[in-house]
Scaffold this active site. Structure first.
Site, short mmCIF file in Angstrom:
data_model
loop_
_atom_site.label_atom_id
_atom_site.label_comp_id
_atom_site.label_asym_id
_atom_site.label_seq_id
_atom_site.Cartn_x
_atom_site.Cartn_y
_atom_site.Cartn_z
N PRO A 2 0.83 -1.21 0.00
CA PRO A 2 0.00 0.00 0.00
C PRO A 2 0.87 1.26 0.00
CG PRO A 2 -0.60 -1.49 1.80
CD PRO A 2 0.67 -2.01 1.20
N GLU A 3 0.53 2.21 -0.84
CA GLU A 3 1.24 3.48 -0.91
C GLU A 3 0.31 4.58 -0.38
OE1 GLU A 3 3.15 3.96 -4.77
OE2 GLU A 3 3.19 1.80 -5.05
N HIS A 90 -4.42 -15.54 9.44
CA HIS A 90 -3.45 -14.45 9.33
C HIS A 90 -3.85 -13.19 10.10
CE1 HIS A 90 -1.63 -17.02 6.36
NE2 HIS A 90 -2.66 -16.90 5.54
N ARG A 109 2.19 -11.85 5.19
CA ARG A 109 3.66 -11.90 5.23
C ARG A 109 4.24 -11.47 6.58
NH1 ARG A 109 5.92 -11.36 0.00
NH2 ARG A 109 7.90 -11.67 1.04
#
Ligand SMILES: [Zn+2]
Length: 272
Positions: A2-3, A90, A109
């Site tokens: 995400p930016e 997760h 991750r």
């Protein structure tokens, strides 16, 4: 990853949804996802009101009455407020609010982090205080000064100490708009090119926010919805496809280890 536009989309959603609510508890399901600065701890959060949710670069800053909670999503972090379908795997932490709302943090991750510190100390703990200015705060003078560098413009755009919030997607899109080859050294840009690039950066980020962010794999906006910016991209991950401007093929190269998508005709390689 995400930016700025994706994180800002999440911030706006949460700001409308949970500001002024009080925390019941923070349940941590994977201890590695939380970084604490003593004496701040998870049990301190009970009854804390969420005063506001700010953003700087790619960081979200939950400003509580007595504490800062800073969240960085890194590669695959996702935030879900009251998901309609139960999330099964997760999940790294869950923030329970006293009104019954539940904010889930999911991260496949596990690179994302939640930083917990006393009020006004979250920026230092998280590294948020090292960030360069937001793209809209930058003066042309600052920008031209930072570009006096032997580094490629692609890497300068990605350097969060120079300008905060840009990642690979929006860097490639901005360079295409400004017709600048990603390997061009910062110092070789004319002042006109530097000015045009700054406009291009703001344009692609604005567009990203307007379309709710880019969702290739992981990004969702807080209400579980995907963004639509991936349909508006001109060069990112379009290698082999036709350039929307000149109809040559978009190419992909590595610049400083980062894959970069560009048009070899519209973005001429610097001669030297
Ligand atoms: Zn082209």
């Amino acid at each position: 990853m995400p930016e700025l536009p994706e994180v800002e989309t999440i911030r706006r959603y949460l700001n409308l949804s949970i500001v002024n609510e009080r925390i019941q508890k923070l349940e941590v399901l994977w201890a590695g996802s939380v970084v604490k600065a003593e004496p701040a701890d998870v049990y301190n959060l009970k009854n804390q009101k969420i005063n506001s949710i700010a953003r700087k670069g790619k960081y979200l800053l939950f400003q509580l009455e007595d504490f800062d909670m800073v969240v960085h999503l890194r590669m695959t972090g996702q935030i879900y407020l009251n998901p309609q379908n139960p999330l099964e795997d997760h999940i790294r932490w869950v923030l329970y609010l006293q009104n019954g709302d539940k904010l889930y943090y999911r991260d496949v991750r596990k690179f994302g982090r939640l930083f917990l510190a006393l009020k006004s100390q979250g920026a230092r703990l998280s590294g948020l205080d090292k960030l360069g200015p937001e793209p809209w705060e930058i003066t042309l003078e600052y920008w031209q000064d930072k570009l006096k560098s032997n580094r490629s413009i692609k890497l300068l755009l990605l350097d969060q100490r120079v300008i905060s919030g840009i990642g690979n997607i929006y860097a490639d899109e901005a360079l295409f708009l400004a017709k600048i080859h990603p390997e061009t050294k910062g110092k070789d840009l004319s002042s006109k090119q530097a000015a045009e690039l700054l406009v291009a950066v703001r344009t692609v980020l604005d567009l990203g926010m307007r379309f709710g962010g880019t969702s290739f794999r992981d990004y969702v906006s807080g209400d579980g919805k995907k963004g639509n910016m991936q349909e508006k991209l001109l060069v990112y991950q379009k290698d082999g496809q036709l350039c929307p401007r000149c109809t040559k093929h978009i190419e992909k190269i590595k610049v400083g280890g980062r894959s970069s998508h560009f048009c070899p005709i519209c973005q001429l390689k610097p001669r030297r």
